[in-house]
Write a protein that holds these residues in place. Structure first.
Motif, PDB file in Angstrom:
ATOM      1  N   TRP A   1      -0.566  14.081   1.377  1.00  0.00           N
ATOM      2  CA  TRP A   1       0.106  14.835   2.434  1.00  0.00           C
ATOM      3  C   TRP A   1       1.449  14.205   2.826  1.00  0.00           C
ATOM      4  CZ3 TRP A   1      -0.885  19.295   5.199  1.00  0.00           C
ATOM      5  CH2 TRP A   1      -2.093  19.947   4.915  1.00  0.00           C
ATOM      6  N   PHE A   2       1.523  12.896   2.768  1.00  0.00           N
ATOM      7  CA  PHE A   2       2.728  12.207   3.247  1.00  0.00           C
ATOM      8  C   PHE A   2       3.703  11.831   2.130  1.00  0.00           C
ATOM      9  CE2 PHE A   2       0.031  11.482   6.966  1.00  0.00           C
ATOM     10  CZ  PHE A   2       0.933  11.612   8.014  1.00  0.00           C
ATOM     11  N   HIS A   3       3.322  11.954   0.849  1.00  0.00           N
ATOM     12  CA  HIS A   3       4.077  11.247  -0.185  1.00  0.00           C
ATOM     13  C   HIS A   3       5.512  11.735  -0.364  1.00  0.00           C
ATOM     14  CE1 HIS A   3       3.077  14.672  -2.802  1.00  0.00           C
ATOM     15  NE2 HIS A   3       3.914  14.188  -3.693  1.00  0.00           N
ATOM     16  N   ASP A   4       5.808  12.982  -0.071  1.00  0.00           N
ATOM     17  CA  ASP A   4       7.191  13.476  -0.098  1.00  0.00           C
ATOM     18  C   ASP A   4       7.544  14.129   1.235  1.00  0.00           C
ATOM     19  OD1 ASP A   4       8.216  12.778  -2.651  1.00  0.00           O
ATOM     20  OD2 ASP A   4       7.010  14.348  -3.570  1.00  0.00           O
ATOM     21  N   ALA A   5       6.901  13.675   2.311  1.00  0.00           N
ATOM     22  CA  ALA A   5       7.148  14.291   3.610  1.00  0.00           C
ATOM     23  C   ALA A   5       8.593  14.108   4.051  1.00  0.00           C
ATOM     24  CB  ALA A   5       6.201  13.705   4.661  1.00  0.00           C
ATOM     25  N   VAL A   6       9.202  12.987   3.664  1.00  0.00           N
ATOM     26  CA  VAL A   6      10.645  12.797   3.840  1.00  0.00           C
ATOM     27  C   VAL A   6      11.273  12.961   2.466  1.00  0.00           C
ATOM     28  CG1 VAL A   6      12.486  11.226   4.521  1.00  0.00           C
ATOM     29  CG2 VAL A   6      10.298  11.211   5.765  1.00  0.00           C
ATOM     30  N   TYR A   7      12.128  13.965   2.320  1.00  0.00           N
ATOM     31  CA  TYR A   7      12.702  14.214   0.991  1.00  0.00           C
ATOM     32  C   TYR A   7      14.174  14.581   1.136  1.00  0.00           C
ATOM     33  CZ  TYR A   7      13.274  15.542  -3.805  1.00  0.00           C
ATOM     34  OH  TYR A   7      13.707  15.581  -5.103  1.00  0.00           O
TER      35      TYR A   7
ATOM     36  N   GLY B   1      16.263  13.605  -1.733  1.00  0.00           N
ATOM     37  CA  GLY B   1      16.775  13.376  -3.073  1.00  0.00           C
ATOM     38  C   GLY B   1      17.262  11.966  -3.292  1.00  0.00           C
ATOM     39  N   ARG B   2      16.615  10.986  -2.612  1.00  0.00           N
ATOM     40  CA  ARG B   2      17.011   9.573  -2.734  1.00  0.00           C
ATOM     41  C   ARG B   2      15.815   8.804  -3.278  1.00  0.00           C
ATOM     42  NH1 ARG B   2      18.057   8.844   3.465  1.00  0.00           N
ATOM     43  NH2 ARG B   2      15.926   9.650   3.274  1.00  0.00           N
ATOM     44  N   PRO B   3      15.681   8.716  -4.598  1.00  0.00           N
ATOM     45  CA  PRO B   3      14.514   8.045  -5.183  1.00  0.00           C
ATOM     46  C   PRO B   3      14.337   6.637  -4.639  1.00  0.00           C
ATOM     47  CG  PRO B   3      15.759   9.183  -6.885  1.00  0.00           C
ATOM     48  CD  PRO B   3      16.595   9.254  -5.632  1.00  0.00           C
ATOM     49  N   GLY B   4      13.122   6.307  -4.278  1.00  0.00           N
ATOM     50  CA  GLY B   4      12.827   5.003  -3.711  1.00  0.00           C
ATOM     51  C   GLY B   4      12.939   5.002  -2.198  1.00  0.00           C
ATOM     52  N   GLN B   5      14.084   5.407  -1.679  1.00  0.00           N
ATOM     53  CA  GLN B   5      14.263   5.453  -0.229  1.00  0.00           C
ATOM     54  C   GLN B   5      13.403   6.532   0.403  1.00  0.00           C
ATOM     55  OE1 GLN B   5      16.110   3.177   1.612  1.00  0.00           O
ATOM     56  NE2 GLN B   5      14.927   4.134   3.261  1.00  0.00           N
TER      57      GLN B   5
ATOM     58  N   THR C   1       9.937   5.221   0.675  1.00  0.00           N
ATOM     59  CA  THR C   1       9.864   4.225   1.748  1.00  0.00           C
ATOM     60  C   THR C   1       9.827   4.897   3.115  1.00  0.00           C
ATOM     61  OG1 THR C   1      10.997   2.533   0.453  1.00  0.00           O
ATOM     62  CG2 THR C   1      11.070   2.290   2.839  1.00  0.00           C
ATOM     63  N   ASP C   2      10.695   5.885   3.302  1.00  0.00           N
ATOM     64  CA  ASP C   2      10.738   6.588   4.585  1.00  0.00           C
ATOM     65  C   ASP C   2       9.459   7.402   4.814  1.00  0.00           C
ATOM     66  OD1 ASP C   2      13.227   5.504   4.947  1.00  0.00           O
ATOM     67  OD2 ASP C   2      14.325   7.345   4.461  1.00  0.00           O
ATOM     68  N   SER C   3       8.937   8.002   3.755  1.00  0.00           N
ATOM     69  CA  SER C   3       7.690   8.756   3.880  1.00  0.00           C
ATOM     70  C   SER C   3       6.529   7.832   4.226  1.00  0.00           C
ATOM     71  CB  SER C   3       7.387   9.508   2.574  1.00  0.00           C
ATOM     72  OG  SER C   3       8.359  10.500   2.320  1.00  0.00           O
ATOM     73  N   ALA C   4       6.531   6.634   3.635  1.00  0.00           N
ATOM     74  CA  ALA C   4       5.482   5.658   3.936  1.00  0.00           C
ATOM     75  C   ALA C   4       5.547   5.226   5.396  1.00  0.00           C
ATOM     76  CB  ALA C   4       5.621   4.448   3.020  1.00  0.00           C
TER      77      ALA C   4
ATOM     78  N   VAL D   1       3.618   3.654  -3.787  1.00  0.00           N
ATOM     79  CA  VAL D   1       3.305   3.589  -5.220  1.00  0.00           C
ATOM     80  C   VAL D   1       3.859   4.798  -5.956  1.00  0.00           C
ATOM     81  CG1 VAL D   1       1.424   3.553  -6.919  1.00  0.00           C
ATOM     82  CG2 VAL D   1       1.261   2.158  -4.857  1.00  0.00           C
ATOM     83  N   THR D   2       3.976   5.949  -5.286  1.00  0.00           N
ATOM     84  CA  THR D   2       4.465   7.160  -5.961  1.00  0.00           C
ATOM     85  C   THR D   2       5.939   7.067  -6.333  1.00  0.00           C
ATOM     86  OG1 THR D   2       4.992   8.335  -3.890  1.00  0.00           O
ATOM     87  CG2 THR D   2       2.751   8.581  -4.767  1.00  0.00           C
ATOM     88  N   ALA D   3       6.623   6.042  -5.865  1.00  0.00           N
ATOM     89  CA  ALA D   3       8.031   5.878  -6.259  1.00  0.00           C
ATOM     90  C   ALA D   3       8.159   5.620  -7.757  1.00  0.00           C
ATOM     91  CB  ALA D   3       8.674   4.746  -5.469  1.00  0.00           C
ATOM     92  N   GLY D   4       7.176   4.931  -8.339  1.00  0.00           N
ATOM     93  CA  GLY D   4       7.251   4.621  -9.761  1.00  0.00           C
ATOM     94  C   GLY D   4       6.157   5.232 -10.597  1.00  0.00           C
ATOM     95  N   HIS D   5       5.097   5.718  -9.955  1.00  0.00           N
ATOM     96  CA  HIS D   5       3.964   6.307 -10.673  1.00  0.00           C
ATOM     97  C   HIS D   5       3.420   5.364 -11.745  1.00  0.00           C
ATOM     98  CE1 HIS D   5       5.955  10.018  -9.108  1.00  0.00           C
ATOM     99  NE2 HIS D   5       4.704  10.326  -8.829  1.00  0.00           N
ATOM    100  N   LEU D   6       3.286   4.083 -11.384  1.00  0.00           N
ATOM    101  CA  LEU D   6       2.751   3.098 -12.328  1.00  0.00           C
ATOM    102  C   LEU D   6       1.633   2.296 -11.663  1.00  0.00           C
ATOM    103  CD1 LEU D   6       6.077   1.829 -13.935  1.00  0.00           C
ATOM    104  CD2 LEU D   6       4.278   3.151 -15.071  1.00  0.00           C
ATOM    105  N   PRO D   7       0.545   2.961 -11.269  1.00  0.00           N
ATOM    106  CA  PRO D   7      -0.539   2.252 -10.594  1.00  0.00           C
ATOM    107  C   PRO D   7      -1.364   1.431 -11.573  1.00  0.00           C
ATOM    108  CG  PRO D   7      -1.202   4.497 -11.001  1.00  0.00           C
ATOM    109  CD  PRO D   7       0.245   4.391 -11.443  1.00  0.00           C
TER     110      PRO D   7
END
Length: 303
Positions: A165-171, A173-177, A180-183, A207-213
């Protein structure tokens, strides 16, 4: 009065799909689907999407297998077919209703008055007009893909669903940031409501910033796989996904977008696996790689 199923011929998610309809009653259709064990999420306004390996079971249970053209004609004649012009609005309304129900179920221990406003805020964020792909539809797809993983035996806990629910709640178009803001949004919103897993949800969002869990990080693995499952969609759905992503970068020239997108796709193809859970690798790895490779070849041909 009959249940009808056509031959499986529409590719998506590593298999081919058929349609199950009734030529007289949605009540009849839903009752048959429940007995047959079809999940409610397989219903798409006027039909159930059925994977190829279930068609024989449905025929054995009493459905008539007919050609796709006959199925469409009989569905139309029944008055149950949802017209193409009406599908988007009706699907959006049903999707929002489903999301509200899902959010309500996530924290039954909390007072409704404390919990539901957070869901309303999130849905407002996901519906922001600048989003082309990372929108309410994407949120719903990720949650549905988590359902698929759970039904296939993958183990994950409530924090993974909250993180979806939260992973792209702040979007923006700034990968990584954005992650971080959504977290941080997740941490603040959940802490304010006394949710003990707030810090864990924030970690999963990052973790969804890189999708490498790590494969042992089952919550993160399920979340990342559900987030990337669109890569294994049907060619038509994949094309809509790509077009949606492009709309999110109107300030970027076509040439710069082509170069940047191609680099992202090369990195994906360079991984040993796109997915982490065994279910996702079995169901989605091959079609996802095929889609990504086709898109990359098309971009390179234009370069």
């Amino acid at each position: 009065m009959a249940l009808l199923v056509d031959p499986p011929q529409w590719p998506a998610h590593g298999t081919r799909w058929a349609h199950l309809v009734s030529d007289s009653s949605l009540v009849e259709l839903h009752a048959f689907a429940r007995v047959a064990g079809l999940p409610a999420r397989a219903f798409d306004l006027d039909h159930y999407d059925v994977p190829a390996d279930r068609v024989a079971d449905l025929v054995a249970a009493g459905a008539d297998q007919v050609a796709a053209r006959e199925l469409l004609a009989r569905l139309t004649a029944s008055g149950l077919r949802v017209r193409g012009a009406d599908r988007d609005a009706l699907a959006a309304a049903r999707r929002r209703d489903d999301l509200v129900r899902r959010w309500a179920r996530l924290a039954p221990e909390l007072p409704v008055g404390a919990w539901m406003p957070a869901g309303t805020d999130l849905l407002g964020r996901w519906a922001e007009p600048h989003r082309g792909y990372h929108d309410v539809g994407h949120l719903h797809e990720v949650l549905v893909h988590l359902d698929v993983l759970a039904e296939s035996g993958e183990r994950f806990e409530r924090p993974a669903v909250l993180a979806a629910w939260f992973h792209d709640a702040v979007y923006r178009g700034r990968p990584g940031q954005d992650e971080t803001d959504s977290a941080e949004l997740a941490r603040a919103a959940l802490h304010a409501r006394g949710v003990a897993a707030a810090d864990e949800v924030a970690r999963l969002v990052r973790v969804t910033a890189g999708h490498l869990p790590d494969v042992a990080d089952t919550d993160a693995a399920a979340l990342c796989d559900a987030d990337l499952a669109v890569l294994a969609a049907s060619p038509r759905r994949y094309a809509r996904y790509v077009a949606g992503v492009r709309r999110e970068y109107p300030h970027v020239t076509d040439e710069d977008f082509r170069r940047g997108r191609a680099e992202v796709l090369r990195r994906l193809l360079g991984r040993g696996h796109l997915f982490t859970t065994s279910t996702a690798r079995r169901r989605w790895e091959r079609p996802a790689r095929d889609n990504v490779a086709r898109e990359l070849a098309s971009l390179e041909a234009r370069g």
